[in-house]
Design a protein around this motif. Sequence first.
Motif, PDB file in Angstrom:
ATOM      1  N   SER A   9      -8.265   6.423  -7.613  1.00 39.37           N
ATOM      2  CA  SER A   9      -8.723   5.606  -6.389  1.00 39.37           C
ATOM      3  C   SER A   9      -7.674   4.940  -5.614  1.00 39.37           C
ATOM      4  N   ASN A  10      -6.677   4.299  -6.114  1.00 37.32           N
ATOM      5  CA  ASN A  10      -5.373   4.014  -5.120  1.00 37.32           C
ATOM      6  C   ASN A  10      -4.925   4.989  -4.373  1.00 37.32           C
ATOM      7  N   ALA A  11      -4.946   6.326  -4.921  1.00 34.46           N
ATOM      8  CA  ALA A  11      -4.106   7.216  -4.062  1.00 34.46           C
ATOM      9  C   ALA A  11      -5.259   7.449  -3.106  1.00 34.46           C
ATOM     10  N   PHE A  12      -6.661   7.487  -3.084  1.00 37.75           N
ATOM     11  CA  PHE A  12      -7.435   7.715  -1.915  1.00 37.75           C
ATOM     12  C   PHE A  12      -7.663   6.508  -0.964  1.00 37.75           C
ATOM     13  N   LYS A  13      -7.266   5.418  -1.570  1.00 41.71           N
ATOM     14  CA  LYS A  13      -7.385   4.232  -0.684  1.00 41.71           C
ATOM     15  C   LYS A  13      -6.214   4.204   0.205  1.00 41.71           C
ATOM     16  N   PHE A  14      -4.859   4.385  -0.357  1.00 45.37           N
ATOM     17  CA  PHE A  14      -3.732   4.383   0.299  1.00 45.37           C
ATOM     18  C   PHE A  14      -3.326   5.646   1.143  1.00 45.37           C
ATOM     19  N   THR A  67      -0.557  12.422  -7.406  1.00 42.61           N
ATOM     20  CA  THR A  67       0.461  12.444  -6.441  1.00 42.61           C
ATOM     21  C   THR A  67      -0.619  12.258  -4.924  1.00 42.61           C
ATOM     22  N   ASP A  68      -0.074  11.500  -3.839  1.00 42.28           N
ATOM     23  CA  ASP A  68      -0.650  11.304  -2.842  1.00 42.28           C
ATOM     24  C   ASP A  68       0.472  11.376  -1.472  1.00 42.28           C
ATOM     25  N   SER A  69      -0.101  11.642  -0.314  1.00 47.84           N
ATOM     26  CA  SER A  69       0.601  11.709   0.744  1.00 47.84           C
ATOM     27  C   SER A  69       0.224  10.602   1.748  1.00 47.84           C
ATOM     28  N   GLY A  79       2.946   5.093   0.609  1.00 48.10           N
ATOM     29  CA  GLY A  79       3.948   5.039  -0.193  1.00 48.10           C
ATOM     30  C   GLY A  79       4.377   3.342  -0.553  1.00 48.10           C
ATOM     31  N   ILE A  80       5.167   3.007  -1.378  1.00 47.22           N
ATOM     32  CA  ILE A  80       5.462   1.860  -1.831  1.00 47.22           C
ATOM     33  C   ILE A  80       7.078   1.363  -1.520  1.00 47.22           C
ATOM     34  N   PRO A  81       7.418   0.341  -0.678  1.00 49.49           N
ATOM     35  CA  PRO A  81       8.573   0.020  -0.736  1.00 49.49           C
ATOM     36  C   PRO A  81       9.478  -0.305  -2.221  1.00 49.49           C
ATOM     37  N   LEU A  97       6.731  -5.019  -8.790  1.00 48.81           N
ATOM     38  CA  LEU A  97       5.702  -6.066  -8.926  1.00 48.81           C
ATOM     39  C   LEU A  97       4.220  -5.646  -8.970  1.00 48.81           C
ATOM     40  N   ILE A  98       4.039  -4.322  -8.440  1.00 52.48           N
ATOM     41  CA  ILE A  98       2.476  -4.008  -8.231  1.00 52.48           C
ATOM     42  C   ILE A  98       1.921  -3.761  -9.412  1.00 52.48           C
ATOM     43  N   PHE A  99       2.560  -3.818 -10.841  1.00 54.03           N
ATOM     44  CA  PHE A  99       1.949  -3.614 -11.866  1.00 54.03           C
ATOM     45  C   PHE A  99       1.534  -4.885 -12.457  1.00 54.03           C
ATOM     46  N   ARG A 153      -1.054  -8.908  -8.072  1.00 51.61           N
ATOM     47  CA  ARG A 153       0.063  -8.595  -6.852  1.00 51.61           C
ATOM     48  C   ARG A 153      -0.169  -7.443  -6.335  1.00 51.61           C
ATOM     49  N   GLN A 154      -0.070  -7.509  -4.854  1.00 50.63           N
ATOM     50  CA  GLN A 154      -0.242  -6.075  -4.061  1.00 50.63           C
ATOM     51  C   GLN A 154       1.103  -6.027  -3.165  1.00 50.63           C
ATOM     52  N   ALA A 155       1.324  -4.824  -2.757  1.00 53.57           N
ATOM     53  CA  ALA A 155       2.713  -4.641  -1.957  1.00 53.57           C
ATOM     54  C   ALA A 155       2.444  -5.111  -0.747  1.00 53.57           C
ATOM     55  N   ASP A 156       1.082  -5.432  -0.084  1.00 49.64           N
ATOM     56  CA  ASP A 156       1.056  -6.151   1.074  1.00 49.64           C
ATOM     57  C   ASP A 156       0.487  -7.451   0.837  1.00 49.64           C
ATOM     58  N   GLY A 174      -9.332  -5.007  -2.461  1.00 46.19           N
ATOM     59  CA  GLY A 174      -9.237  -4.950  -3.696  1.00 46.19           C
ATOM     60  C   GLY A 174      -8.446  -6.195  -4.586  1.00 46.19           C
ATOM     61  N   THR A 175      -8.520  -5.994  -5.990  1.00 40.83           N
ATOM     62  CA  THR A 175      -8.332  -7.251  -6.694  1.00 40.83           C
ATOM     63  C   THR A 175      -6.731  -7.190  -7.178  1.00 40.83           C
ATOM     64  N   GLY A 176      -6.124  -6.198  -7.038  1.00 31.17           N
ATOM     65  CA  GLY A 176      -4.684  -6.169  -7.626  1.00 31.17           C
ATOM     66  C   GLY A 176      -4.675  -6.143  -8.833  1.00 31.17           C
ATOM     67  N   LEU A 177      -5.701  -5.922  -9.704  1.00 31.58           N
ATOM     68  CA  LEU A 177      -5.935  -5.741 -11.234  1.00 31.58           C
ATOM     69  C   LEU A 177      -5.829  -4.422 -11.643  1.00 31.58           C
ATOM     70  N   GLY A 178      -6.368  -3.420 -10.936  1.00 29.55           N
ATOM     71  CA  GLY A 178      -6.261  -1.898 -11.447  1.00 29.55           C
ATOM     72  C   GLY A 178      -4.888  -1.502 -11.960  1.00 29.55           C
ATOM     73  N   LEU A 179      -3.989  -1.687 -11.499  1.00 30.36           N
ATOM     74  CA  LEU A 179      -2.647  -1.332 -12.217  1.00 30.36           C
ATOM     75  C   LEU A 179      -2.349  -2.103 -13.343  1.00 30.36           C
ATOM     76  N   SER A 180      -2.468  -3.245 -13.293  1.00 31.49           N
ATOM     77  CA  SER A 180      -2.134  -4.048 -14.748  1.00 31.49           C
ATOM     78  C   SER A 180      -2.821  -3.667 -15.862  1.00 31.49           C
TER      79      SER A 180
HETATM   80  P1  ADP Z   1      -5.499  -3.176  -5.838  1.00 35.31           P
HETATM   81  O1  ADP Z   1      -5.701  -1.573  -5.537  1.00 35.31           O
HETATM   82  O2  ADP Z   1      -6.751  -3.556  -6.225  1.00 35.31           O
HETATM   83  O3  ADP Z   1      -5.058  -4.050  -4.849  1.00 35.31           O
HETATM   84  P2  ADP Z   1      -3.811  -2.290  -8.168  1.00 35.31           P
HETATM   85  O4  ADP Z   1      -3.212  -3.048  -9.085  1.00 35.31           O
HETATM   86  O5  ADP Z   1      -4.595  -1.007  -8.360  1.00 35.31           O
HETATM   87  O6  ADP Z   1      -4.803  -3.307  -7.196  1.00 35.31           O
HETATM   88  O7  ADP Z   1      -2.586  -2.117  -6.787  1.00 35.31           O
HETATM   89  C1  ADP Z   1      -1.986  -2.901  -6.769  1.00 35.31           C
HETATM   90  C2  ADP Z   1      -1.079  -2.676  -5.341  1.00 35.31           C
HETATM   91  O8  ADP Z   1      -0.172  -1.636  -5.495  1.00 35.31           O
HETATM   92  C3  ADP Z   1      -1.793  -2.351  -4.204  1.00 35.31           C
HETATM   93  O9  ADP Z   1      -2.499  -3.468  -3.332  1.00 35.31           O
HETATM   94  C4  ADP Z   1      -1.112  -1.636  -3.409  1.00 35.31           C
HETATM   95  O10 ADP Z   1      -0.237  -2.465  -2.540  1.00 35.31           O
HETATM   96  C5  ADP Z   1       0.106  -0.793  -4.137  1.00 35.31           C
HETATM   97  N1  ADP Z   1      -0.551   0.486  -4.637  1.00 35.31           N
HETATM   98  C6  ADP Z   1      -1.078   1.208  -5.617  1.00 35.31           C
HETATM   99  N2  ADP Z   1      -1.236   2.420  -5.573  1.00 35.31           N
HETATM  100  C7  ADP Z   1      -0.735   2.992  -4.380  1.00 35.31           C
HETATM  101  C8  ADP Z   1      -0.524   4.064  -3.659  1.00 35.31           C
HETATM  102  N3  ADP Z   1      -1.038   5.243  -4.303  1.00 35.31           N
HETATM  103  N4  ADP Z   1      -0.118   4.016  -2.606  1.00 35.31           N
HETATM  104  C9  ADP Z   1       0.545   2.987  -2.037  1.00 35.31           C
HETATM  105  N5  ADP Z   1       0.134   1.788  -2.356  1.00 35.31           N
HETATM  106  C10 ADP Z   1      -0.293   1.612  -3.927  1.00 35.31           C
END
Ligand code: ADP
Length: 281
Positions: free
Chosen positions: A163-168, A198-200, A203-205, A211-213, A217-220, A229-235
């Motif tokens: 769902s992250n891959a499709f979102k970003f 894998t997505d196209s 990307g993440i700096p 930190l995104i785990f 926390r979110q990259a942006d 989004g909540t920033g909780l999916g990856l943790s």
């Molecule tokens: P959420 O998606 O709800 O913000 P996550 O914990 O799933 O929370 O992801 C945290 C952050 O990691 C996202 O906000 C985004 O900045 C970054 N991220 C995660 N997956 C991707 C991805 N496939 N491509 C780019 N950035 C990603």
Amino acid sequence: EAHYRNSELKTKELERYKLDLEEKNKEVVLGSKYKSEFLANMSHELRTPLNSLIILAQMLYENKDGNLTEKQVEYATTIFSSGNDLLRLINDILDLSKIESGMADMVQGEVVLEDVLSLAERQFAPIAKKKGIELELIKQEMIPSIIYSDEQRISQIVKNLLSNAFKFTEKGKVMLELGKRMMNEGSIQKEFLTFAVTDSGLGIPKDKQGLIFEAFRQADGTTSRKYGGTGLGLSISKELADLLGGYITLESTEGIGSTFTFYLPINEEQTSDTQSPSEDE
Ligand code: ADP
């Protein structure tokens, strides 16, 4: 003798100090347990009224009697979707607090890997079509068809990553590849299944990749960020992978895309404490 008593005192002092420390540690552990229990209870209390709010908003926007104006239908639709966003957040908090307090229910059983892939396809094919992104599922050869683990949790992790891959990702391809890899764990070699997403996309700096785990926390991090989004999916995914004996790695290049790989230890045999009742007969 004075010297003897002195050292005896010192030992006693040391003992007391040790006991104090143990008490303090217990308090810390208890404190975090209460906090997690509180969070879990709160989430339940919040979900019940929220659920009725969502259902009633849905009944309103469906406008079966045709009594509502267009504006009123629009408001009800917003209440419905905001309610759902809030519910998702509460569910994530509940899930994470359960995992962190050791109260997450993990169910060991037969996992049919084909089922995990086909569920992912059913869940994401509509989103892929809607966004005009290709969804590719690959299963390498020599993958066992059944392993013993927690199917629901595995699917939860895969779903979060997809769902992250499709979102970003705005264009191109999202790929889920099921593979197998030998990894060194200390001096022993261990076999892992790999679920690589894998997505196209964005990307993440480099400086944000660690930190995104972390929770929330979110990259942006800007307030005007484009993606919800909540920033909780990856943790949550990271903690779950850990509970399953695995881990998640990330390779990403800004502007090109990302690969998140979930490593899951291969357990092809049912261990005695996970035997299903039917096989005990
Ligand atoms: P959420 O998606 O709800 O913000 P996550 O914990 O799933 O929370 O992801 C945290 C952050 O990691 C996202 O906000 C985004 O900045 C970054 N991220 C995660 N997956 C991707 C991805 N496939 N491509 C780019 N950035 C990603």
